[in-house]
Design an enzyme around this catalytic site. Structure first.
Site, short mmCIF file in Angstrom:
data_model
loop_
_atom_site.label_atom_id
_atom_site.label_comp_id
_atom_site.label_asym_id
_atom_site.label_seq_id
_atom_site.Cartn_x
_atom_site.Cartn_y
_atom_site.Cartn_z
N GLU A 98 0.87 -1.18 0.00
CA GLU A 98 0.00 0.00 0.00
C GLU A 98 0.90 1.22 0.00
OE1 GLU A 98 -3.05 -0.16 -0.51
OE2 GLU A 98 -3.52 -2.24 -0.08
N CYS A 117 -1.78 9.30 2.83
CA CYS A 117 -1.41 8.72 1.54
C CYS A 117 -2.41 9.02 0.45
CB CYS A 117 -1.21 7.21 1.68
SG CYS A 117 -2.66 6.32 2.30
#
Length: 469
Positions: free
Chosen positions: A216, A250
């Site tokens: 991720e 993110c």
């Protein structure tokens, strides 16, 4: 590598692997018990965890910690508890006509011992969200949290040790050397959240043992303003998405693509929206600080580079914060050679790139690595669908930011340089499971007709199969 460190980590792994070997398919009751302990741990110690995160950041909004780090874990656990029985069930799969009356099944099995490497920006959520999925799937879990949030990491290690046996779930703390050694362990699955450059190194380390990985990562996630957008509403929602955790997210919008004629009014709308959300920056309890002096200096360096290369900087406030809080700044007229347009920003800086025809915005997105998130603002459904069809991104939110991350009934993950694999909800359960195909042959199997010796009967049957298969 330090030999004592190597031996300590391998001993922890072998302890968990031995426990898994004794109980390779935990029952529904066992898994529910582990999830309920994780839920109690999170709810009972929410204030202590929020305090630890504030200590690590210098200042972190308590409410953001409660929402983004703690509620998200509680919500994920409750979702798993509601659906776990169905996820664990052996699943029927279609069977081709020529194999009937046999049948196909998919049997979910835990993989074994899962390693999780979590980052500093959401230090509890990004450790425990994959952990809850791994526990739901019946695995043992080892977690290496970030060394940049030592207070939170130490508290997590203490709490996990109080609520779980070491062979169920454990937290390994330490500096970068520990993290490097951790990724070299022969886990049954390795889950990493962090930057793309480090993700490449993690994948290389895991490849030595053919350990499957979920990465991720991040990237430069764009927010596209269509000419049909409500600028005021878009500005408020972009400001929220950008400044949650001071941009250290993110999936924060990294930059904005806006029609040339809308850049000026959008800029003013963004400044007004930021000032409504955060009337002041210095001392504002709702506004989070940058996690470390090094990261603060990096962001200052991005601004200095942009200014030196001709960009116009529009700070949203006149404050001069006394700590590591950084004044949100809009960067106008950015060029492709500026560091702020080449690097993932991960802070409260927002470049606005102008475009003429909508195809220019699409081309700009497609010229770079595939981002973790994409945001589109507007009311023109044809224009929206064109962008969705012609761009790639890990996930999309339309007319808002961030919120696709919170959907337990949707997978979350990157694509290309922004990551591989997905989790949340059943996708997390499947990531940490082997969906083992099982073919159940019938006593009346017609497949015996395909045994040798071969001849005309075989050829006629094969010809028939080609017509019906």
């Amino acid at each position: 590598m330090d030999q004592a460190l190597h031996e300590r980590l391998h001993l922890m792994l072998e302890q968990q692997r031995a426990a898994f070997d004794r109980d390779r398919l935990p029952t529904l009751a066992q898994r529910r018990d582990r999830l309920q302990r994780l839920l109690r741990m999170t709810a009972t110690h929410a204030d202590a965890l929020a305090h630890a995160m504030a200590s690590d950041f210098g200042h972190r909004s308590r409410h953001e910690s409660l929402l983004a780090d703690l509620f998200t874990v509680e919500s994920g656990v409750r979702h798993a508890l509601r659906h776990l029985k169905r996820w664990m069930a052996v699943r029927r799969a279609p069977t081709a006509l020529h194999f009937l009356p046999a049948g196909n099944r998919l049997m979910p099995q835990p993989l074994g011992v899962v390693g999780i490497v979590s980052p500093w920006n959401y230090p509890y959520y990004l450790a425990m969200a994959p952990a809850l999925a791994a526990l739901a799937a019946g695995n043992r879990v080892m977690i290496k949290p970030s060394e940049l949030t030592p207070a939170t990491s130490a508290l997590m290690a203490k709490l996990v040790a109080e609520h779980f046996a070491p062979d169920e779930m454990t937290v390994v703390t330490g500096e970068a050397e520990v993290g490097k050694a951790f990724t070299q362990l022969p886990f049954d699955h390795l889950f990493f959240t962090g930057s793309t450059p480090v993700g490449r190194l993690v994948a290389l380390a895991a490849a030595q043992h053919l350990t499957p990985v979920t990465l991720e990562l991040g990237g430069k996630s764009p927010a596209i303003i269509d000419r049909s957008a409500d600028l005021g509403r878009a500005a408020e929602r972009i400001a929220f998405g950008k400044l949650l955790n001071a941009g250290q997210t993110c999936v924060a919008p990294d930059y904005v693509l806006a029609p040339k004629e809308l850049v000026k009014p959008l800029t003013e709308a963004l400044i007004a929206a930021v000032r409504r959300l955060y009337p002041r920056i210095d001392g504002n309890p709702d506004y989070t600080a940058i996690v470390s002096p090094r990261h603060h200096a990096r962001l200052k360096g991005l601004l200095d580079d942009a200014r030196a290369r001709g960009a116009t900087l529009r700070p949203t406030h006149d404050d001069t914060p006394a700590d590591r809080r950084l004044v949100p700044t809009i960067v106008l007229d950015p060029s492709a050679d500026m560091a702020v347009m080449r690097e993932e920003i991960f802070g409260p800086l927002l470049p606005i790139v102008s475009y003429g025809h909508p195809s220019e915005a699409i081309a700009h997105v497609n010229a770079g690595d595939r981002p973790l998130a994409l945001y589109w603002f507007g009311e023109d459904k044809a224009a929206r669908d064109d962008v969705l069809a012609r761009t790639h991104a890990g996930g999309v939110t339309v007319n808002d930011c961030i919120w696709h991350l919170g959907q337990e009934d949707q997978p979350f993950g990157g694509v290309g340089a922004s990551g591989m694999g997905a989790y949340h909800g059943v996708w997390g359960f499947n990531t940490f499971s082997k969906l083992k195909p099982v073919f159940l042959q019938s006593r009346l199997a017609g497949t015996a007709l395909f045994h040798p010796p071969y001849g005309k009967t075989f050829e006629r049957l094969l010809g028939l199969l080609k017509k019906i298969a």
